[in-house]
Design a protein around this motif. Sequence first.
Motif, PDB file in Angstrom:
ATOM      1  N   PHE A 398       0.745  -1.292  -0.078  1.00 44.20           N
ATOM      2  CA  PHE A 398       0.019  -0.124  -0.222  1.00 44.20           C
ATOM      3  C   PHE A 398       0.804   1.434  -0.028  1.00 44.20           C
ATOM      4  O   PHE A 398       0.548   2.197  -0.139  1.00 44.20           O
ATOM      5  N   ILE A 399       2.292   1.247  -0.059  1.00 48.62           N
ATOM      6  CA  ILE A 399       3.094   2.301   0.127  1.00 48.62           C
ATOM      7  C   ILE A 399       2.722   2.960  -1.312  1.00 48.62           C
ATOM      8  O   ILE A 399       2.881   2.527  -2.220  1.00 48.62           O
ATOM      9  N   GLY A 400       2.459   4.289  -1.223  1.00 49.02           N
ATOM     10  CA  GLY A 400       2.350   5.172  -2.637  1.00 49.02           C
ATOM     11  C   GLY A 400       0.814   5.400  -2.821  1.00 49.02           C
ATOM     12  O   GLY A 400       0.692   5.963  -3.497  1.00 49.02           O
ATOM     13  N   LYS A 401       0.126   4.457  -2.089  1.00 49.26           N
ATOM     14  CA  LYS A 401      -1.354   4.527  -2.390  1.00 49.26           C
ATOM     15  C   LYS A 401      -2.268   5.614  -1.716  1.00 49.26           C
ATOM     16  O   LYS A 401      -1.818   5.694  -0.513  1.00 49.26           O
ATOM     17  N   LYS A 402      -2.891   6.353  -2.160  1.00 50.30           N
ATOM     18  CA  LYS A 402      -3.811   7.346  -1.442  1.00 50.30           C
ATOM     19  C   LYS A 402      -5.078   6.677  -0.800  1.00 50.30           C
ATOM     20  O   LYS A 402      -5.706   5.912  -1.305  1.00 50.30           O
ATOM     21  N   LEU A 403      -4.854   6.736   0.424  1.00 48.78           N
ATOM     22  CA  LEU A 403      -5.966   6.374   1.290  1.00 48.78           C
ATOM     23  C   LEU A 403      -6.712   7.142   2.161  1.00 48.78           C
ATOM     24  O   LEU A 403      -6.482   8.159   2.442  1.00 48.78           O
TER      25      LEU A 403
END
Length: 419
Positions: A398-403
Amino acid sequence: MKVLIKQATIVSSSSPFNGKTKDILIVDGIISAIEDTISEKADTIIEQQGLHTSIGWMDSFAHFCDPGFEYRETLESGANAAAAGGFTDVIVIPNTNPVTHNKSQVEYIVQKSKTLPVTIHPAGAITKNAEGKELAEMYDMRAAGAIAFTDGINSIQSPGILLKALQYTLAFDGVIIQIPDDKSINAGGLVSEGIVSTQLGLPGKPAIAEELMIARDIELVKYTNSKIHFTGVSTAKGIELIANAKAAGLNVTCSVTPYHLFFSDEDLVTYDTNLKVNPPLRTKADVAALQQALVNGVIDTIASHHIPQNQDNKICEFEYAKNGMIGLESLFGAVISTGSISIEKFVEMITIRSRGIFDLSIPEIKVGAVAKLTLFDPIVEAVFSEPQLRSKSKNAAFIGKKLKGKVIGIINRKSSHIN
């Protein structure tokens, strides 16, 4: 020690304060006041825009690798990762070295975890060394504090062994946790069998390997009238089988991972080894079926399947990479970002329903109750980044994902952990 939470919206379906914005004063780990405004001085004041609170979240499947694989994770680092992700309670799987398959190994985890910010519940192995051949000392482990029984990342392949385990746990109303994965069906599969596996040139593992095991284990539960919890369910057919078992009144529960809700096999086009997991990522149709099952209540809870791997096991060719990703710190944002579930429903699943599976007492938000709280903002959006990780391992897809959604911290009895 006094902690004052200012203007927090309470999310707790069982609380008379549900949906109300209150100040909460905690003195020496006990909730001493819940009012519209509290002006009393405190050692710690927690005040943030968008602040929400619920009873503490619980994760039901995480690997803390301790003892034996401390270079990947320890009980301390795992607890810090869990706290950063909003969890006050975590069930840890027994795939350590030595395997948690006897009383002394359970006691090791219980004793070593007493000073940590998160309550760690050990799961004992069903079989000796989690090899699937001979039953372990389940009764003794239960007495020592084992909350459930599972061979963790190793599915029980023998129906005869699982039958004995289900019968054995009847004596103390225990729960068996099983990843449904028939390893006799294309054990060399790296990704889900289908169009994407063909396009990528990678050997596939068919969905039927999961579905056959679910069907088999449901029949064993029907025969024994025992309890089983399927974790990591990833296919539409698997969900259908579980829904039918529930409708028939069987003691069957299930959980899904955040990554099976967020990613599909189409995300594997980059050959990102952090997306190599077991069960593998499935089709978009399967993802949609899982998300719908969240809404209609077939899925009981969400389990992180936090599996730390060191860099050597992930920075390599896809074929040689080990399965698993870490997920405690990103679970909340990943699930909420799918848009498939409301905050209220998420909280109910990760607090009340997760504890109900394992017959644990439900914390309360009321004066006089022991403080076991998770603090979060359900609205704010941000890119998930490596500095947010507290795990020793960094295999986070999930690194780099907009959550969407942010965990602010936890309060667990006399311990607080604020991000």
